[in-house]
Design a protein around this motif. Structure first.
Motif, PDB file in Angstrom:
ATOM      1  N   PHE A  36      30.115  35.508  79.868  1.00 48.50           N
ATOM      2  CA  PHE A  36      30.982  34.560  79.172  1.00 48.50           C
ATOM      3  C   PHE A  36      30.972  33.196  79.850  1.00 48.50           C
ATOM      4  CE2 PHE A  36      35.042  32.608  78.006  1.00 48.50           C
ATOM      5  CZ  PHE A  36      34.978  32.737  76.631  1.00 48.50           C
ATOM      6  N   CYS A  37      30.873  33.176  81.182  1.00 48.10           N
ATOM      7  CA  CYS A  37      30.825  31.882  81.870  1.00 48.10           C
ATOM      8  C   CYS A  37      29.555  31.118  81.522  1.00 48.10           C
ATOM      9  CB  CYS A  37      30.927  32.089  83.375  1.00 48.10           C
ATOM     10  SG  CYS A  37      32.579  32.586  83.938  1.00 48.10           S
ATOM     11  N   VAL A  38      28.420  31.812  81.484  1.00 46.07           N
ATOM     12  CA  VAL A  38      27.166  31.146  81.131  1.00 46.07           C
ATOM     13  C   VAL A  38      27.233  30.601  79.709  1.00 46.07           C
ATOM     14  CG1 VAL A  38      24.711  31.536  80.690  1.00 46.07           C
ATOM     15  CG2 VAL A  38      25.774  32.470  82.753  1.00 46.07           C
ATOM     16  N   PHE A  39      27.716  31.422  78.801  1.00 46.65           N
ATOM     17  CA  PHE A  39      27.799  30.972  77.403  1.00 46.65           C
ATOM     18  C   PHE A  39      28.894  29.926  77.225  1.00 46.65           C
ATOM     19  CE2 PHE A  39      29.348  31.081  73.089  1.00 46.65           C
ATOM     20  CZ  PHE A  39      28.181  31.115  72.337  1.00 46.65           C
ATOM     21  N   GLY A  40      30.070  30.185  77.803  1.00 50.40           N
ATOM     22  CA  GLY A  40      31.214  29.307  77.567  1.00 50.40           C
ATOM     23  C   GLY A  40      31.035  27.930  78.153  1.00 50.40           C
ATOM     24  N   ALA A  41      30.355  27.812  79.294  1.00 46.32           N
ATOM     25  CA  ALA A  41      30.180  26.502  79.904  1.00 46.32           C
ATOM     26  C   ALA A  41      29.362  25.583  79.001  1.00 46.32           C
ATOM     27  CB  ALA A  41      29.514  26.642  81.272  1.00 46.32           C
ATOM     28  N   VAL A  42      28.254  26.104  78.486  1.00 48.08           N
ATOM     29  CA  VAL A  42      27.388  25.284  77.631  1.00 48.08           C
ATOM     30  C   VAL A  42      28.023  25.097  76.248  1.00 48.08           C
ATOM     31  CG1 VAL A  42      25.093  25.101  76.604  1.00 48.08           C
ATOM     32  CG2 VAL A  42      25.377  26.090  78.882  1.00 48.08           C
ATOM     33  N   ALA A  43      28.516  26.185  75.653  1.00 48.49           N
ATOM     34  CA  ALA A  43      29.090  26.096  74.310  1.00 48.49           C
ATOM     35  C   ALA A  43      30.352  25.236  74.309  1.00 48.49           C
ATOM     36  CB  ALA A  43      29.407  27.496  73.787  1.00 48.49           C
ATOM     37  N   GLY A  44      31.175  25.359  75.345  1.00 43.71           N
ATOM     38  CA  GLY A  44      32.392  24.543  75.407  1.00 43.71           C
ATOM     39  C   GLY A  44      32.079  23.063  75.483  1.00 43.71           C
ATOM     40  N   LEU A  45      31.080  22.714  76.282  1.00 47.43           N
ATOM     41  CA  LEU A  45      30.685  21.304  76.365  1.00 47.43           C
ATOM     42  C   LEU A  45      30.144  20.813  75.030  1.00 47.43           C
ATOM     43  CD1 LEU A  45      30.248  18.779  78.073  1.00 47.43           C
ATOM     44  CD2 LEU A  45      28.016  19.697  78.744  1.00 47.43           C
ATOM     45  N   GLY A  46      29.332  21.637  74.378  1.00 44.52           N
ATOM     46  CA  GLY A  46      28.814  21.239  73.070  1.00 44.52           C
ATOM     47  C   GLY A  46      29.908  21.068  72.032  1.00 44.52           C
ATOM     48  N   LEU A  47      30.867  21.993  72.006  1.00 49.96           N
ATOM     49  CA  LEU A  47      31.978  21.873  71.049  1.00 49.96           C
ATOM     50  C   LEU A  47      32.826  20.643  71.330  1.00 49.96           C
ATOM     51  CD1 LEU A  47      33.176  25.584  70.729  1.00 49.96           C
ATOM     52  CD2 LEU A  47      32.102  24.196  68.959  1.00 49.96           C
ATOM     53  N   LEU A  48      33.022  20.328  72.600  1.00 51.63           N
ATOM     54  CA  LEU A  48      33.814  19.148  72.938  1.00 51.63           C
ATOM     55  C   LEU A  48      33.106  17.872  72.477  1.00 51.63           C
ATOM     56  CD1 LEU A  48      36.398  18.233  74.340  1.00 51.63           C
ATOM     57  CD2 LEU A  48      35.091  18.060  76.466  1.00 51.63           C
ATOM     58  N   ILE A  49      31.789  17.801  72.694  1.00 48.29           N
ATOM     59  CA  ILE A  49      31.028  16.630  72.225  1.00 48.29           C
ATOM     60  C   ILE A  49      31.078  16.545  70.712  1.00 48.29           C
ATOM     61  CG2 ILE A  49      28.719  15.622  72.113  1.00 48.29           C
ATOM     62  CD1 ILE A  49      28.196  16.853  74.872  1.00 48.29           C
ATOM     63  N   TRP A  50      30.910  17.685  70.056  1.00 46.13           N
ATOM     64  CA  TRP A  50      30.953  17.704  68.584  1.00 46.13           C
ATOM     65  C   TRP A  50      32.325  17.234  68.083  1.00 46.13           C
ATOM     66  CZ3 TRP A  50      34.195  20.582  65.441  1.00 46.13           C
ATOM     67  CH2 TRP A  50      33.894  20.564  64.088  1.00 46.13           C
ATOM     68  N   ALA A  51      33.396  17.631  68.776  1.00 47.79           N
ATOM     69  CA  ALA A  51      34.740  17.234  68.344  1.00 47.79           C
ATOM     70  C   ALA A  51      34.916  15.726  68.442  1.00 47.79           C
ATOM     71  CB  ALA A  51      35.793  17.947  69.197  1.00 47.79           C
ATOM     72  N   PHE A  52      34.443  15.130  69.533  1.00 48.46           N
ATOM     73  CA  PHE A  52      34.565  13.676  69.669  1.00 48.46           C
ATOM     74  C   PHE A  52      33.713  12.947  68.642  1.00 48.46           C
ATOM     75  CE2 PHE A  52      36.330  14.444  73.938  1.00 48.46           C
ATOM     76  CZ  PHE A  52      37.345  13.497  73.940  1.00 48.46           C
ATOM     77  N   VAL A  53      32.517  13.477  68.345  1.00 49.70           N
ATOM     78  CA  VAL A  53      31.632  12.796  67.393  1.00 49.70           C
ATOM     79  C   VAL A  53      32.139  12.933  65.971  1.00 49.70           C
ATOM     80  CG1 VAL A  53      29.305  12.784  66.418  1.00 49.70           C
ATOM     81  CG2 VAL A  53      29.616  13.024  68.880  1.00 49.70           C
TER      82      VAL A  53
END
Length: 970
Positions: free
Chosen positions: A343-360
């Motif tokens: 979950f840490c491997v997946f969540g670190a990358v996916a969380g960053l991607g979702l955060l960027i997507w939210a701002f965009v």
């Protein structure tokens, strides 16, 4: 986590570095004499005040206390201070009749060894956990407000906007600007971290209703966990936790304080409002109080404080329960590490991607409000990327029956997610699976004991199955509303992982188990050291599980060195057993009684249970007999082939699923259709989506006509796709003339393209892209001009109406004149908009005449008058003027006509008939001679006379091209 009974170097240490003198054991008399049968207790730990802790003695080196310090091998309590133990004044040891000692109550050893600090420290940690949860909620709220201020979308405060909304409905707005909101809302939102709903209750004129929403606030919960963990760790630096029982009692205190404090504060800060509505008052109550609030936070506090206290434990060896669990289910103590790694491997990358997507996509508000939604969004994406689904359900039923329909959405079924994002998410999930397999191979190496135990194959898959069950609860967002006006009615919704998620996770657990056994060992030795250390954890973190595994390998025998053999105890304690000794030992366990008697039975071997300080020795891999190189080569080849086949099967399933939803999915056909609409290719559109109309109605569906249309669809966006078997609906938006309109494209699959379904637009259901408009065409017209293109139509003698099916755009329609006399008016424009639901627009054309017709008609009529004026007859034939003779015609002679003034005419059209009439009369003069002699026998006496008369005329006009035909009615 390991105990701190030994430092990292493996040297034993006492909690305070102090030693006390031996304490008299059970059976001593009042003068301190020791019976020969009782062992002497050494190295008794001290309390935090330096006083000897006589209530909780620690066995000397080599002696092993039972689980939680409460049981021996036979389960008999060994509580200090029991009957037969001398008191502080030496009076408690007085002998009873028959030589028996009097009974004296002694509390359990776990409680007896606890000082006041053991009670108030976890209580403070539990309170800190709740405070941290509230602080995390406040931080999330402030970040959200900051995002609103940055984006400029905030017109006034949130309370002011809510005031305005209520005022628009009720006419009277309550005062929401008081401190009650700011004192209540953070505590109510913090309670949602315990997965309880935030409820709104309303009562009005004897009727009422309830509504609630559950959105887990994991950011606030993590803040609380960190606060409780660090506070507990900091306040227990000088506190010794002698047994696991003490550790869990303290943890229970922390959890109880956390849950009770949350329950009390949430109930006290419940928001109550009285909203005036017309001539009555609506009573509102907002609260998140519930039984689950205490239960969930109690469990969270229990585990958090227990984890923080784990390093403070001085218990020398694991207990029977732990050893039994490890022996029957090898690896059960390490099963959380591969899950956490994955979950840490997946969540670190996916969380960053979702955060960027939210701002965009969502701007500052969506990005800064991430603490409220990001944790659960990452969890949803984790479930979807592992090829499971989310179930979106709704209900509208009675209060006691909320069963409703549900819809499963997969990662690729959401049209808003591009295909490349779907592929990246699945690849990231596969990478996390590989990392979990490597971590599992590190923390639970396969030795002979594990290889012989078939249950070891099921430990990790079953753990993942349980994780899937928990995910359906932990990742559930739901809401409900109910009303009790007359009859109880309610509605609700939920969005959570699908019910089969646990089975999907079970399969992934099996895949990780296979990879860890057969694939990971082949290459995990080549990984960088820092990666290996992170995957398996530090030696300190692996200490306790390694000791437990070593103890389980020995068979779980709790063997203590005898007091008489005290000289041999240090040597036994200094060398921890290795796996070979555990595997080859075949002697029966020595009884606890014999161990305390100081001698082993004949033929028995005395074995010492390893302590937590021997973690490094216990964690060393077991040496094995060298395997035959050929056999090893075959096993490696089979493992590689099996792993490759598994990966290929998984990859094939993923590729097939992705291609079915993207390249061969319904949204791909919808995108092709919308792109053709945007490009003005009506022919391609009609091929993809047949309008299902007659040939005559397709007259404007040509590239020439639609390509020249103004205000066509300029852009589009696929939003989502809903698939139900062979039917699907693609929801999209189109932008036309600056206005964005949602459109729904129905799809149907009635054939296949190889292995994949072939989708097309369902013509029977129609499409919101196609619209229609009608044109009324005058008689005799055979073609229209639309957007500059000639379009043939049926030519009829009478006017008629034609209907056309068209795509969104502006259509400029006109009818070309057939000659210089007739016109059908100017151009007319039909504005067709996508998704319009009103009546079809229509236009009407009618014939009208040009001024040339009147001019030429007047010329033709005047020419006829000129012709009539040349007549020498008193009554010219076919002329609009004449002179009637009364009497004998021989008395009139020499008539001569002249036009004094020509008349003017007007032309009228009634339907398909055109007429003319005199608009202003003309004047004609007649000159003639009249015989004034009345006697017929006398010669005639001729006298010149003249007269005038008006000229009128009417008739019909037939126009044929540039020729007109006049039919006079004179």
């Amino acid at each position: 986590m390991p105990s701190s009974a030994h430092d990292p170097a493996g040297e034993p240490r006492e909690p305070h570095g102090e030693e006390t003198e031996g304490v008299p054991a059970a059976g001593q008399d009042g003068h301190g004499t020791t019976s020969q049968d009782a062992p002497t207790i050494q190295n008794a730990p001290t309390t935090h005040d330096g006083i000897a802790a006589q209530d909780a003695p620690t066995s000397r080196a080599g002696a092993v206390p039972a689980e939680d310090g409460a049981h021996t091998e036979h389960g008999t309590a060994a509580a200090p201070g029991a009957a037969g133990t001398t008191g502080a004044a030496g009076t408690a040891g007085a002998a009873a009749p028959n030589g028996q000692q009097p009974y004296t109550y002694a509390p359990p050893a776990a409680l007896a060894s606890m000082t006041p600090r053991h009670w108030w420290v976890p209580a403070v940690a539990g309170a800190a956990g709740y405070v941290g949860t509230v602080v995390g909620t406040v931080v999330a709220m402030l970040l959200t407000l900051l995002g609103a201020l940055i984006s400029g979308d905030s017109n006034g405060s949130l309370t002011e906007q809510l005031d305005d909304q209520i005022d628009d409905y009720t006419g009277t707005a309550p005062d929401l600007s008081g401190v009650s909101w700011f004192l209540s809302i953070p505590f109510q939102l913090a309670a949602m971290a315990a997965l309880v709903p935030l409820r709104l209750s309303a009562s009005f004129a004897g009727e009422g209703g309830n509504a609630g929403i559950t959105v887990p606030q994991y950011f606030a919960l993590v803040c609380g966990i960190l606060a409780a963990w660090f506070v507990a760790r900091a306040l227990t630096k000088d506190v010794s936790v002698q047994t696991r029982a003490v550790q869990w009692v303290m943890a229970a205190v922390g959890g109880a304080v956390w849950g009770a404090l949350a329950l009390i504060v949430t109930a006290v800060t419940a928001l109550r409002l009285d909203v005036p509505v017309f001539y009555s008052t609506v009573q509102l109550r907002i609260s998140a109080v519930g039984v689950g609030l205490f239960v969930v936070l109690f469990l969270v506090g229990l585990l958090t404080v227990a984890s923080a206290l784990n390093v403070r434990s001085t218990q020398a060896a694991p207990g029977r329960l732990v050893i039994g669990a490890e022996r029957s289910m090898p690896g059960v103590l390490q099963v959380l590490r591969p899950m956490v790694v994955q979950f840490c491997v997946f969540g670190a990358v996916a969380g960053l991607g979702l955060l960027i997507w939210a701002f965009v996509k969502g701007g500052a508000v969506a990005g800064f409000s991430a603490p409220f939604w990001l944790p659960i969004a990452v969890g949803w994406l984790f479930v979807l990327s592992l090829l499971s689904a989310l179930t979106a359900g709704g209900a509208a039923a009675t209060y006691t029956d909320l069963a409703g329909s549900s819809h499963a959405a997969y990662l690729w079924s959401e049209g808003a997610v591009p295909a490349w994002v779907v592929v990246l998410c699945i690849l990231l999930a596969l990478v996390s699976v590989v990392c979990a397999a490597v971590a599992w191979a590190h923390v639970r190496p396969v030795n002979q004991r594990i290889a012989r135990n078939p249950v070891a194959w099921a430990v990790l898959p079953v753990a993942y199955f349980v994780l899937g069950l928990l995910a359906m609860w932990l990742l559930n967002v739901s809401g409900y509303a109910s009303a009790t006006s007359g009859s109880s009615q309610s509605a609700g919704f939920s969005l959570r992982p699908a019910g089969w998620t646990c089975l999907v996770f079970l399969l992934w657990g099996a895949v990780i188990e296979l990879l860890a056994r057969f694939v990971a060992p082949a290459f995990m030795g080549s990984l960088p050291a820092v990666v290996t250390r992170w995957l398996r954890g530090s030696e300190r973190a692996r200490g306790r599980p390694a000791v437990v595994a070593s103890a389980a390998a020995m068979g779980g025998a709790v063997v203590a060195a005898a007091p008489a053999a005290a000289s041999a105890a240090p040597a036994a304690a200094s060398s921890a057993p290795s796996y070979p000794a555990a595997e080859t030992a075949r002697t029966e366990p020595v009884s606890a009684q014999r161990a305390y008697d100081g001698a082993a039975a004949p033929g028995e071997q005395t074995r010492v249970l390893p302590t937590y300080g021997d973690a490094q020795a216990a964690a060393e891999p077991q040496p094995r007999e060298p395997m035959d190189p050929q056999k090893k080569k075959r096993i490696r080849l089979i493992a590689i082939i099996a792993g490759a086949v598994i990966l290929l099967v998984v990859a094939a399933i993923i590729v097939f699923s992705v291609l079915s939803r993207t390249v061969f999915g319904p949204d791909n056909q919808a995108e092709e259709l919308l792109q053709s609409v945007t490009d003005g290719k009506a022919k391609a559109v009609s091929e993809v989506a047949d309008p299902n109309v007659s040939t005559g109605q397709r007259g404007l569906l040509t590239d020439e006509v639609y390509g020249a249309a103004e205000n066509r669809v300029s852009s589009y966006e696929i939003k989502d796709t809903q698939i139900d078997g062979d039917h699907a609906t693609v929801n999209a938006t189109v932008t036309q003339d600056g206005v964005t309109t949602p459109v729904a494209l129905p799809m149907v699959s009635d054939s296949r393209n190889g292995l994949f379904k072939s989708w097309r637009v369902d013509s029977t259901a129609g499409s919101e892209l196609y619209q229609s408009f009608s044109v009324r065409i005058p008689g005799g017209v055979s073609e229209l001009t639309v957007n500059g293109t000639k379009v043939p139509v049926d030519s009829l003698s009478d006017s008629h109406e034609e209907e056309f099916t068209v795509l969104p755009g502006d259509y400029d329609v006109s009818i070309a004149s057939s000659g210089k006399y007739v016109t059908y008016g100017g151009d007319q424009v039909a504005q067709i908009r996508a998704g319009s639901q009103g009546s079809a627009p229509s236009m009407s054309f009618s014939a009208s005449f040009t001024p040339v017709l009147k001019e030429d008609l007047t010329k033709q009529l005047n020419a006829k008058l000129d012709t009539c004026a040349k007549s020498t007859s008193f009554e010219p034939e076919g002329c609009p003027f004449s002179y009637s003779i009364f009497g004998d015609k021989k008395d009139y002679r020499n008539p001569s006509w002249s036009i004094e003034r020509y008349p003017t005419y007007s032309v009228s059209s009634y339907g398909d008939h055109t007429t003319y009439s005199t608009d202003k009369s003309g004047e004609v003069r007649l000159d003639y001679q009249y015989n004034t002699e009345y006697d017929d026998d006398e010669p005639a006496k001729w006298k010149d006379k003249d007269t005038t008369s008006s000229i009128y005329g009417s008739g019909t006009v037939t126009v044929s091209g540039d020729k007109i035909t006049v039919n006079s009615e004179d």
